[in-house]
Design a protein around this motif. Structure first.
Motif, short mmCIF file in Angstrom:
data_model
loop_
_atom_site.label_atom_id
_atom_site.label_comp_id
_atom_site.label_asym_id
_atom_site.label_seq_id
_atom_site.Cartn_x
_atom_site.Cartn_y
_atom_site.Cartn_z
N ALA A 167 0.84 -1.21 0.00
CA ALA A 167 0.00 0.00 0.00
C ALA A 167 0.88 1.26 0.00
CB ALA A 167 -0.91 -0.01 1.22
N LEU A 168 1.86 1.30 0.87
CA LEU A 168 2.73 2.49 0.95
C LEU A 168 3.54 2.65 -0.34
CD1 LEU A 168 4.05 2.27 4.64
CD2 LEU A 168 2.14 3.62 3.75
N PHE A 169 4.03 1.55 -0.87
CA PHE A 169 4.80 1.56 -2.11
C PHE A 169 3.96 2.18 -3.23
CE2 PHE A 169 6.14 -0.61 -6.05
CZ PHE A 169 7.52 -0.50 -6.00
N GLN A 170 2.70 1.76 -3.32
CA GLN A 170 1.82 2.26 -4.38
C GLN A 170 1.46 3.73 -4.15
OE1 GLN A 170 -1.35 -0.53 -5.70
NE2 GLN A 170 -0.44 -2.01 -4.29
N ALA A 173 4.43 5.90 -4.90
CA ALA A 173 4.66 5.96 -6.35
C ALA A 173 3.68 6.95 -7.00
CB ALA A 173 4.50 4.57 -6.96
N CYS A 174 2.46 7.01 -6.48
CA CYS A 174 1.45 7.91 -7.06
C CYS A 174 1.68 9.36 -6.65
CB CYS A 174 0.05 7.52 -6.60
SG CYS A 174 -0.54 6.01 -7.31
N HIS A 175 2.00 9.56 -5.38
CA HIS A 175 1.95 10.92 -4.84
C HIS A 175 3.31 11.48 -4.45
CE1 HIS A 175 -2.33 10.37 -4.94
NE2 HIS A 175 -2.21 9.27 -4.22
N GLY A 260 -2.66 0.90 4.23
CA GLY A 260 -1.61 1.87 4.52
C GLY A 260 -2.10 3.25 4.14
N MET A 261 -1.52 4.27 4.78
CA MET A 261 -1.90 5.65 4.47
C MET A 261 -0.64 6.51 4.48
SD MET A 261 -5.34 6.11 6.79
CE MET A 261 -4.81 5.27 8.27
N VAL A 262 -0.65 7.54 3.63
CA VAL A 262 0.45 8.50 3.61
C VAL A 262 -0.15 9.90 3.78
CG1 VAL A 262 2.44 9.41 2.36
CG2 VAL A 262 1.79 7.01 2.09
N ALA A 263 0.35 10.63 4.79
CA ALA A 263 -0.12 11.99 5.05
C ALA A 263 0.90 12.97 4.50
CB ALA A 263 -0.29 12.20 6.55
N TYR A 264 0.41 14.03 3.85
CA TYR A 264 1.28 15.05 3.25
C TYR A 264 1.15 16.38 3.99
CZ TYR A 264 2.41 11.79 -0.46
OH TYR A 264 2.89 10.71 -1.15
N ALA A 265 2.12 17.26 3.72
CA ALA A 265 2.23 18.51 4.47
C ALA A 265 1.03 19.43 4.30
CB ALA A 265 3.50 19.25 4.06
N GLY A 267 -1.95 18.55 4.68
CA GLY A 267 -3.03 18.06 5.54
C GLY A 267 -3.84 16.94 4.91
N GLY A 268 -3.56 16.63 3.64
CA GLY A 268 -4.28 15.55 2.98
C GLY A 268 -3.65 14.20 3.29
N ILE A 269 -4.50 13.17 3.35
CA ILE A 269 -4.02 11.80 3.59
C ILE A 269 -4.56 10.90 2.49
CG2 ILE A 269 -4.05 9.82 5.17
CD1 ILE A 269 -4.41 11.69 7.48
N PHE A 270 -3.65 10.14 1.84
CA PHE A 270 -4.07 9.17 0.84
C PHE A 270 -4.04 7.78 1.47
CE2 PHE A 270 -2.41 12.71 -1.62
CZ PHE A 270 -3.41 12.88 -2.57
N ALA A 271 -5.08 6.99 1.18
CA ALA A 271 -5.17 5.64 1.75
C ALA A 271 -5.31 4.61 0.65
CB ALA A 271 -6.39 5.56 2.68
N HIS A 272 -4.80 3.41 0.90
CA HIS A 272 -4.99 2.29 -0.03
C HIS A 272 -6.01 1.34 0.59
CE1 HIS A 272 -4.20 -1.73 -1.66
NE2 HIS A 272 -3.77 -1.14 -2.75
#
Ligand code: NDP
Length: 410
Positions: A167-170, A173-175, A260-265, A267-272
């Motif tokens: 999930a984090l890898f994907q 790769a996207c963001h 998995g989730m990745v949070a960006y500066a 304030g947005g969070i992307f989740a798989h």
């Protein structure tokens, strides 16, 4: 012929991806074979391996016709050779034969062997396989920097299969990696998420392997019950993505829908999101950087209703804190953590120690971890063996600390 029929028609062998599956008889291995079976027009199987399940390996050889098959237990080689007689393929046994399977030049090697036993085959596959689809996490924990450095220098891409890391890898790769603020690994919480310590002290192996969401091998199921699985995954994330461990959070998510989730500066969070079925993650690695259709059940949000989240309870699940300690100390500590855990889980499954003893053994052995850097694979092998010896002596002597450990999750 219509378009669908054209896409189903077998492609010539040279256009199909060559794939080897190490640990073909296990949970991840069987899910991989299921995908290869359904997409026979896109893949050719080069090598298959197993530990002791010779009947399962023979059956897979008859179905997939690999060029080579290896069984780890040398006593089972005759059975393997006789079982595949007439198939025009080679066979081998023992660790050298597993390494030989790993060394065959292919497009993708799926590493679905459980535990530290995968380390040598992984080292053998680097440079020979274009992509290493890594389900095994224990090897990354013990020798991550050596594996990633060798992969880079020999041109092998490491594509994680472990759901959180896939999930984090994907997502990365996207963001992108710029302005990443936090990474989140989700955890189901395992079968004992709501159990008291008193009940966990009496937990049986059958209860520990009965995972609520995932159908997995015995060792990772017990790791999930102690939450050592998430501890190993924290270290795995460090090895694969290189963000400071303080940027990686674990959040308990009992439905296992968000991986998995990745949070960006900003304030947005992307989740798989995906159903808890390893075939989605395996398909990603098998086809990477393309996509492979799977028969996995599609998410039905109306039926799901809600997704829930909790903070891990570090007093009932000290393994997470132990893994953070091991990562902070570095050097031999992650290898010691892994070896002590493998030895204690094996003893628990054999009924020789109690469930709570698993993390007690790990904590005790971690406190004895030698200082210094591990420069090469032989150092890792030596620490692994020494730790297993010490763990066996500790468990045989029955000198485990009596009170459950309690560490804060840093
Ligand atoms: P299983 O126990 O189901 O399967 C393990 C495989 O490894 C089997 O094929 C087994 O052979 C083989 N094997 C065992 N010991 C040896 C050995 N000494 N040498 C060579 N082969 C050996 O495990 P899982 O499929 O559950 O897990 C595999 C790996 O993937 C683990 O590292 C786990 O942490 C990771 N993983 C698994 C997930 C899952 O959903 N199962 C999810 C994410 C990661 P045999 O059958 O003959 O014993």
């Amino acid at each position: 012929m219509n378009e669908a029929a054209v896409s189903r028609a077998a492609r010539p062998a040279h256009e199909r991806r060559r794939v080897s599956v190490l640990g073909a008889t296990g949970s991840v291995g069987q899910s991989t074979l299921d995908l290869l079976r359904r997409n026979g027009d896109q893949f050719v199987v080069e090598a298959l391996t197993a530990g002791r399940n010779v009947a399962g390996l023979i059956a897979a050889c008859h179905e997939f016709r690999p060029a080579f098959a290896a069984i780890a237990d040398p006593a089972l080689h005759t059975a393997l050779r006789d079982g595949v007689a007439g198939l025009a393929m080679a066979t081998g046994s023992g660790d050298p034969a597993i390494a030989e399977a790993a060394m065959r030049p292919v497009d993708c090697t799926v590493v679905a062997i459980t535990g530290f036993a995968a380390l040598q085959p992984i080292m053998a596959a680097l440079g020979q396989s274009r992509v290493l689809a890594l389900a095994n996490k224990e090897s990354l924990v013990c020798a991550g920097p050596m594996i990633t450095a060798r992969a880079t220098s020999l041109g092998t891409s490491l594509v994680p299969v472990d759901s959180e890391h896939s999930a984090l890898f994907q997502l990365l790769a996207c963001h992108g990696r710029d302005s990443v603020e936090r990474l989140y690994l989700t955890a189901s919480g395992g079968p004992f998420r709501t159990w008291s310590l008193a009940d966990m002290a009496r937990a049986t192996p059958a209860q520990a392997v009965a995972h609520p969401n995932w159908d997995m091998g015995a060792k990772i199921s017990v790791d999930s019950a102690t939450m050592m699985n998430k501890g190993l995954e924290l270290i795995e994330a460090d090895r694969l993505f290189g963000f400071p461990v303080a940027m990686v959070d674990v959040v308990v998510h009992p439905e296992s829908i968000i991986h998995g989730m990745v949070a960006y500066a900003d304030g947005g969070i992307f989740a798989h999101l995906a159903p808890p079925d390893m075939r989605t993650l395996i398909a990603h690695a098998l086809a990477w950087p393309r996509t492979l259709a799977t028969p996995v059940a599609r998410l039905d949000f109306a039926q799901l209703g809600q997704l829930t989240f909790e903070i891990p309870d570090s007093s009932r699940f000290p393994a997470l804190g132990l893994a953070r300690d091991a990562l902070r100390v570095g050097g031999a500590a992650p290898t010691v953590l892994n070896a002590a855990n493998e030895a204690a889980v094996e003893a628990f499954l054999a009924g020789r120690v109690g469930f709570l003893d698993i993390t007690r053994v790990v904590e005790e052995l971690l406190s004895r971890a030698p200082n210094g850097r591990l420069a090469e694979i032989n150092d890792v092998l030596a620490i692994d063996q020494d730790t297993r010896r010490q763990a066996a002596a500790l468990m045989a002597a029955g000198r485990l600390v009596s009170a459950p450990t309690s560490r804060s999750q840093g």
